[in-house]
Design a protein around this motif. Structure first.
Motif, PDB file in Angstrom:
ATOM      1  N   ALA A  38       0.822  -1.211   0.000  1.00 30.54           N
ATOM      2  CA  ALA A  38       0.000   0.000   0.000  1.00 30.54           C
ATOM      3  C   ALA A  38       0.859   1.265   0.000  1.00 30.54           C
ATOM      4  CB  ALA A  38      -0.927   0.002   1.211  1.00 30.54           C
ATOM      5  N   ASP A  39       0.427   2.268  -0.761  1.00 29.74           N
ATOM      6  CA  ASP A  39       1.064   3.581  -0.696  1.00 29.74           C
ATOM      7  C   ASP A  39       0.788   4.160   0.695  1.00 29.74           C
ATOM      8  OD1 ASP A  39       1.652   3.137  -3.338  1.00 29.74           O
ATOM      9  OD2 ASP A  39       0.043   4.399  -4.099  1.00 29.74           O
ATOM     10  N   GLN A  40       1.767   4.882   1.235  1.00 32.04           N
ATOM     11  CA  GLN A  40       1.669   5.399   2.606  1.00 32.04           C
ATOM     12  C   GLN A  40       1.903   6.904   2.621  1.00 32.04           C
ATOM     13  OE1 GLN A  40       0.988   3.398   5.236  1.00 32.04           O
ATOM     14  NE2 GLN A  40       1.112   1.446   4.145  1.00 32.04           N
ATOM     15  N   VAL A  41       1.159   7.581   3.491  1.00 32.69           N
ATOM     16  CA  VAL A  41       1.386   9.010   3.693  1.00 32.69           C
ATOM     17  C   VAL A  41       1.419   9.302   5.187  1.00 32.69           C
ATOM     18  CG1 VAL A  41      -1.067   9.624   3.532  1.00 32.69           C
ATOM     19  CG2 VAL A  41       0.657  11.352   3.054  1.00 32.69           C
ATOM     20  N   GLU A  42       2.371  10.137   5.590  1.00 35.68           N
ATOM     21  CA  GLU A  42       2.452  10.601   6.981  1.00 35.68           C
ATOM     22  C   GLU A  42       2.491  12.123   6.966  1.00 35.68           C
ATOM     23  OE1 GLU A  42       5.047   9.030  10.465  1.00 35.68           O
ATOM     24  OE2 GLU A  42       6.086  10.813   9.686  1.00 35.68           O
ATOM     25  N   ILE A  43       1.617  12.730   7.759  1.00 32.71           N
ATOM     26  CA  ILE A  43       1.541  14.186   7.831  1.00 32.71           C
ATOM     27  C   ILE A  43       1.739  14.611   9.283  1.00 32.71           C
ATOM     28  CG2 ILE A  43       0.080  16.211   7.441  1.00 32.71           C
ATOM     29  CD1 ILE A  43      -1.398  14.554   5.314  1.00 32.71           C
ATOM     30  N   VAL A  44       2.710  15.476   9.525  1.00 32.23           N
ATOM     31  CA  VAL A  44       2.996  15.988  10.863  1.00 32.23           C
ATOM     32  C   VAL A  44       2.604  17.468  10.899  1.00 32.23           C
ATOM     33  CG1 VAL A  44       4.741  16.350  12.643  1.00 32.23           C
ATOM     34  CG2 VAL A  44       4.906  14.352  11.121  1.00 32.23           C
ATOM     35  N   LEU A  45       1.641  17.804  11.776  1.00 36.64           N
ATOM     36  CA  LEU A  45       1.120  19.164  11.871  1.00 36.64           C
ATOM     37  C   LEU A  45       1.417  19.752  13.255  1.00 36.64           C
ATOM     38  CD1 LEU A  45      -2.414  18.518  10.316  1.00 36.64           C
ATOM     39  CD2 LEU A  45      -0.408  19.476   9.163  1.00 36.64           C
ATOM     40  N   LEU A  46       1.807  21.002  13.293  1.00 37.71           N
ATOM     41  CA  LEU A  46       2.081  21.700  14.552  1.00 37.71           C
ATOM     42  C   LEU A  46       0.752  22.109  15.195  1.00 37.71           C
ATOM     43  CD1 LEU A  46       5.032  23.971  13.364  1.00 37.71           C
ATOM     44  CD2 LEU A  46       5.158  21.730  14.467  1.00 37.71           C
ATOM     45  N   ASP A  47       0.612  21.809  16.478  1.00 36.65           N
ATOM     46  CA  ASP A  47      -0.627  22.131  17.202  1.00 36.65           C
ATOM     47  C   ASP A  47      -0.292  22.899  18.477  1.00 36.65           C
ATOM     48  OD1 ASP A  47      -3.373  22.131  17.677  1.00 36.65           O
ATOM     49  OD2 ASP A  47      -3.287  20.270  18.841  1.00 36.65           O
ATOM     50  N   HIS A  48       0.593  23.888  18.353  1.00 41.27           N
ATOM     51  CA  HIS A  48       1.085  24.641  19.504  1.00 41.27           C
ATOM     52  C   HIS A  48      -0.019  25.411  20.227  1.00 41.27           C
ATOM     53  CE1 HIS A  48       1.375  26.930  15.767  1.00 41.27           C
ATOM     54  NE2 HIS A  48       1.020  27.994  16.492  1.00 41.27           N
ATOM     55  N   ASP A  49      -1.082  25.765  19.472  1.00 44.56           N
ATOM     56  CA  ASP A  49      -2.169  26.524  20.089  1.00 44.56           C
ATOM     57  C   ASP A  49      -3.377  25.656  20.425  1.00 44.56           C
ATOM     58  OD1 ASP A  49      -2.964  25.963  17.542  1.00 44.56           O
ATOM     59  OD2 ASP A  49      -3.249  28.046  16.912  1.00 44.56           O
ATOM     60  N   GLY A  50      -3.273  24.357  20.158  1.00 44.08           N
ATOM     61  CA  GLY A  50      -4.338  23.427  20.502  1.00 44.08           C
ATOM     62  C   GLY A  50      -5.609  23.572  19.683  1.00 44.08           C
ATOM     63  N   LYS A  51      -5.541  24.203  18.536  1.00 42.21           N
ATOM     64  CA  LYS A  51      -6.751  24.471  17.763  1.00 42.21           C
ATOM     65  C   LYS A  51      -7.063  23.421  16.692  1.00 42.21           C
ATOM     66  CE  LYS A  51      -6.831  29.494  18.435  1.00 42.21           C
ATOM     67  NZ  LYS A  51      -6.858  30.814  17.769  1.00 42.21           N
ATOM     68  N   LEU A  52      -6.176  22.441  16.528  1.00 41.34           N
ATOM     69  CA  LEU A  52      -6.428  21.426  15.499  1.00 41.34           C
ATOM     70  C   LEU A  52      -7.437  20.395  15.989  1.00 41.34           C
ATOM     71  CD1 LEU A  52      -2.933  20.614  13.943  1.00 41.34           C
ATOM     72  CD2 LEU A  52      -4.834  21.848  12.892  1.00 41.34           C
ATOM     73  N   ASP A  53      -8.378  20.028  15.099  1.00 41.20           N
ATOM     74  CA  ASP A  53      -9.303  18.938  15.392  1.00 41.20           C
ATOM     75  C   ASP A  53      -8.627  17.614  15.054  1.00 41.20           C
ATOM     76  OD1 ASP A  53     -11.332  20.713  16.108  1.00 41.20           O
ATOM     77  OD2 ASP A  53     -11.955  20.932  14.001  1.00 41.20           O
ATOM     78  N   HIS A  85      -1.127  12.179  18.852  1.00 43.30           N
ATOM     79  CA  HIS A  85      -0.959  13.546  19.332  1.00 43.30           C
ATOM     80  C   HIS A  85       0.109  13.517  20.411  1.00 43.30           C
ATOM     81  CE1 HIS A  85      -1.857  17.537  21.056  1.00 43.30           C
ATOM     82  NE2 HIS A  85      -2.409  17.796  19.880  1.00 43.30           N
ATOM     83  N   GLN A  86       1.110  14.373  20.272  1.00 37.31           N
ATOM     84  CA  GLN A  86       2.235  14.348  21.213  1.00 37.31           C
ATOM     85  C   GLN A  86       2.678  15.757  21.542  1.00 37.31           C
ATOM     86  OE1 GLN A  86       6.215  13.840  18.605  1.00 37.31           O
ATOM     87  NE2 GLN A  86       4.954  11.993  18.647  1.00 37.31           N
ATOM     88  N   GLY A  87       3.428  15.892  22.599  1.00 41.50           N
ATOM     89  CA  GLY A  87       3.949  17.194  22.991  1.00 41.50           C
ATOM     90  C   GLY A  87       4.807  17.051  24.235  1.00 41.50           C
ATOM     91  N   ALA A  88       5.367  18.144  24.700  1.00 40.21           N
ATOM     92  CA  ALA A  88       5.406  19.416  24.015  1.00 40.21           C
ATOM     93  C   ALA A  88       6.693  19.495  23.169  1.00 40.21           C
ATOM     94  CB  ALA A  88       5.396  20.553  25.050  1.00 40.21           C
ATOM     95  N   PRO A  89       6.711  20.297  22.111  1.00 39.94           N
ATOM     96  CA  PRO A  89       5.579  21.072  21.587  1.00 39.94           C
ATOM     97  C   PRO A  89       4.533  20.142  20.974  1.00 39.94           C
ATOM     98  CG  PRO A  89       7.414  21.157  20.067  1.00 39.94           C
ATOM     99  CD  PRO A  89       7.929  20.458  21.279  1.00 39.94           C
ATOM    100  N   ASP A  90       3.281  20.535  21.038  1.00 37.52           N
ATOM    101  CA  ASP A  90       2.193  19.687  20.578  1.00 37.52           C
ATOM    102  C   ASP A  90       2.222  19.516  19.058  1.00 37.52           C
ATOM    103  OD1 ASP A  90       1.491  19.611  23.197  1.00 37.52           O
ATOM    104  OD2 ASP A  90      -0.560  20.354  22.913  1.00 37.52           O
ATOM    105  N   LYS A  91       2.025  18.261  18.664  1.00 38.28           N
ATOM    106  CA  LYS A  91       1.969  17.924  17.233  1.00 38.28           C
ATOM    107  C   LYS A  91       0.860  16.900  17.012  1.00 38.28           C
ATOM    108  CE  LYS A  91       6.976  18.455  16.592  1.00 38.28           C
ATOM    109  NZ  LYS A  91       8.233  17.782  16.156  1.00 38.28           N
ATOM    110  N   LEU A  92       0.234  16.974  15.846  1.00 44.18           N
ATOM    111  CA  LEU A  92      -0.740  15.979  15.419  1.00 44.18           C
ATOM    112  C   LEU A  92      -0.136  15.229  14.235  1.00 44.18           C
ATOM    113  CD1 LEU A  92      -3.635  14.780  15.562  1.00 44.18           C
ATOM    114  CD2 LEU A  92      -4.331  16.575  13.940  1.00 44.18           C
ATOM    115  N   ILE A  93      -0.095  13.896  14.347  1.00 41.19           N
ATOM    116  CA  ILE A  93       0.514  13.072  13.307  1.00 41.19           C
ATOM    117  C   ILE A  93      -0.555  12.148  12.730  1.00 41.19           C
ATOM    118  CG2 ILE A  93       2.319  11.397  12.767  1.00 41.19           C
ATOM    119  CD1 ILE A  93       3.801  12.429  15.272  1.00 41.19           C
ATOM    120  N   LEU A  94      -0.745  12.225  11.431  1.00 45.79           N
ATOM    121  CA  LEU A  94      -1.705  11.378  10.725  1.00 45.79           C
ATOM    122  C   LEU A  94      -0.949  10.415   9.827  1.00 45.79           C
ATOM    123  CD1 LEU A  94      -4.254  14.116   9.546  1.00 45.79           C
ATOM    124  CD2 LEU A  94      -4.264  12.835  11.693  1.00 45.79           C
ATOM    125  N   ARG A  95      -1.317   9.140   9.892  1.00 40.51           N
ATOM    126  CA  ARG A  95      -0.741   8.133   8.991  1.00 40.51           C
ATOM    127  C   ARG A  95      -1.880   7.455   8.257  1.00 40.51           C
ATOM    128  NH1 ARG A  95       2.001   7.438  13.894  1.00 40.51           N
ATOM    129  NH2 ARG A  95       4.161   8.246  13.835  1.00 40.51           N
TER     130      ARG A  95
END
Length: 344
Positions: A38-53, A85-95
């Motif tokens: 399977a093709d794979q994608v990983e996206i790492v997003l910064l969530d320093h302000d806690g506003k990401l759903d 979801h990990q921190g600090a700094p907070d990050k949201l990781i989608l795979r």
């Protein structure tokens, strides 16, 4: 010359969230694999302000990559498998993994295929999975005398059949593809347009070439239950020998023996021939890291390379894997093997 600025388009469950996350992206990594990997994608997003759903597992993710001011390359639809979801700094990781391989092809089944063609098998499996069949004409007409599917998924069965014919089976954009490995053709038999990769495109490269004499032949065993007949097929049937080689034809020092026992001599011969061709293609491999990403690269695409050693530049290549990474920069790691035409 002004460097091109990387760009992407990202949507979750058909909702475009590009503008919402473009300043939060730490990295996007897409791995485009061959066959049923399977093709794979990983996206790492910064969530320093806690506003990401946090999206739900199973959400549909679509991704396009490229450069600002240019048409973006659609890289397909993926299903979110893992959320972190990990921190600090907070990050949201989608795979996420390619959605096409979730079309019921992984369910185990009990059945036998008797006196069928390869095309008939592919069309039947595609219809059951709600996919469009796409198989090259030469492979479609290949006869399958008998093959059992015993507590085995369609993915496994198609992978076994692909190995017998030195083919690639995969699902892309709602189509079940069954095409000759390394042939640089579409499922309709049309040649894919070759891409050119120059030394100036890359930060690093790695070329390896093995000894084609490492194996002198491939053996496959078969047992015809109807005729209670056992046998062994060797391909090529007259292995090449190095000058001065005193080994007898019974020597197994350089013979690769396939573990599977086939239903008849025709299946065994196809499997031995296909494995021999696969070994020959794999004798020369080439990998590069491109400083400027090439998101248009994908497996089975033919490629020529320029600016390396003449022995490398002279070979026809096929892309077997491409990993695109957008982070501090935008790069592509590409793996290649020798195209089938070089073996004739």
């Amino acid at each position: 010359m002004t460097p091109r600025a990387p760009a992407f388009r990202l949507a979750i469950d058909s909702q475009d969230i590009t503008a919402k996350v473009e300043r939060r992206v730490e990295s996007i990594t897409l791995t485009d694999n061959r066959g049923f990997d399977a093709d794979q994608v990983e996206i790492v997003l910064l969530d320093h302000d806690g506003k990401l759903d946090i999206p739900t597992r199973g959400a549909k993710l679509t991704l396009a990559l490229g450069y600002a001011g240019e048409p973006l390359i659609d890289k397909g639809t993926f299903v979110v498998d893992d959320i972190e979801h990990q921190g600090a700094p907070d990050k949201l990781i989608l795979r996420a993994s390619s959605a096409d391989l979730r079309a019921g092809l992984s369910d185990k089944k009990e059945r036998s295929w008797h006196r069928q063609t390869m095309g008939a098998i592919v069309r039947t499996i595609a219809k059951e999975a709600g996919l469009q069949p796409a198989i090259t004409a030469d492979l479609a007409k290949q006869p399958i005398a008998h093959i059992d599917q015993t507590s085995e998924s369609d993915i496994n069965l198609l992978s076994r059949l692909a190995a017998m014919f030195d083919a690639v089976a995969t699902v892309k954009a709602g189509r079940l593809l069954f095409i000759k490995a390394g042939a640089a053709q579409t499922a309709s038999g049309q040649p894919l347009a070759a891409v050119t990769i120059t030394r100036q495109d890359g930060d690093s490269h790695h070329f390896t070439v093995g000894d084609r004499e490492a194996y002198t032949s491939v053996q496959a065993h078969y047992q015809d239950t109807k005729g209670a007949h056992k046998g062994t097929i060797t391909w090529p049937d007259k292995p090449k020998r190095k000058k001065g080689d005193k080994r007898t034809t019974n020597s197994t020092d350089s013979v690769k023996t396939l573990r599977h026992t086939y239903a008849n001599s025709a299946n065994a011969k196809r499997a031995a021939k296909s494995e021999w061709e696969r070994i020959q293609r794999g004798m020369a491999t080439f990998s590069l890291t491109l400083a400027h990403a090439r998101p248009e690269l994908f497996p089975e695409l033919p490629a020529t390379v320029q600016g390396f050693k003449s022995a490398i530049d002279a070979l026809p290549w096929i892309v077997t894997k491409a990993t695109h990474r957008l982070a501090d920069g935008f790069t592509t790691e590409v793996e290649l093997e020798v195209a089938a035409e070089a073996l004739t």
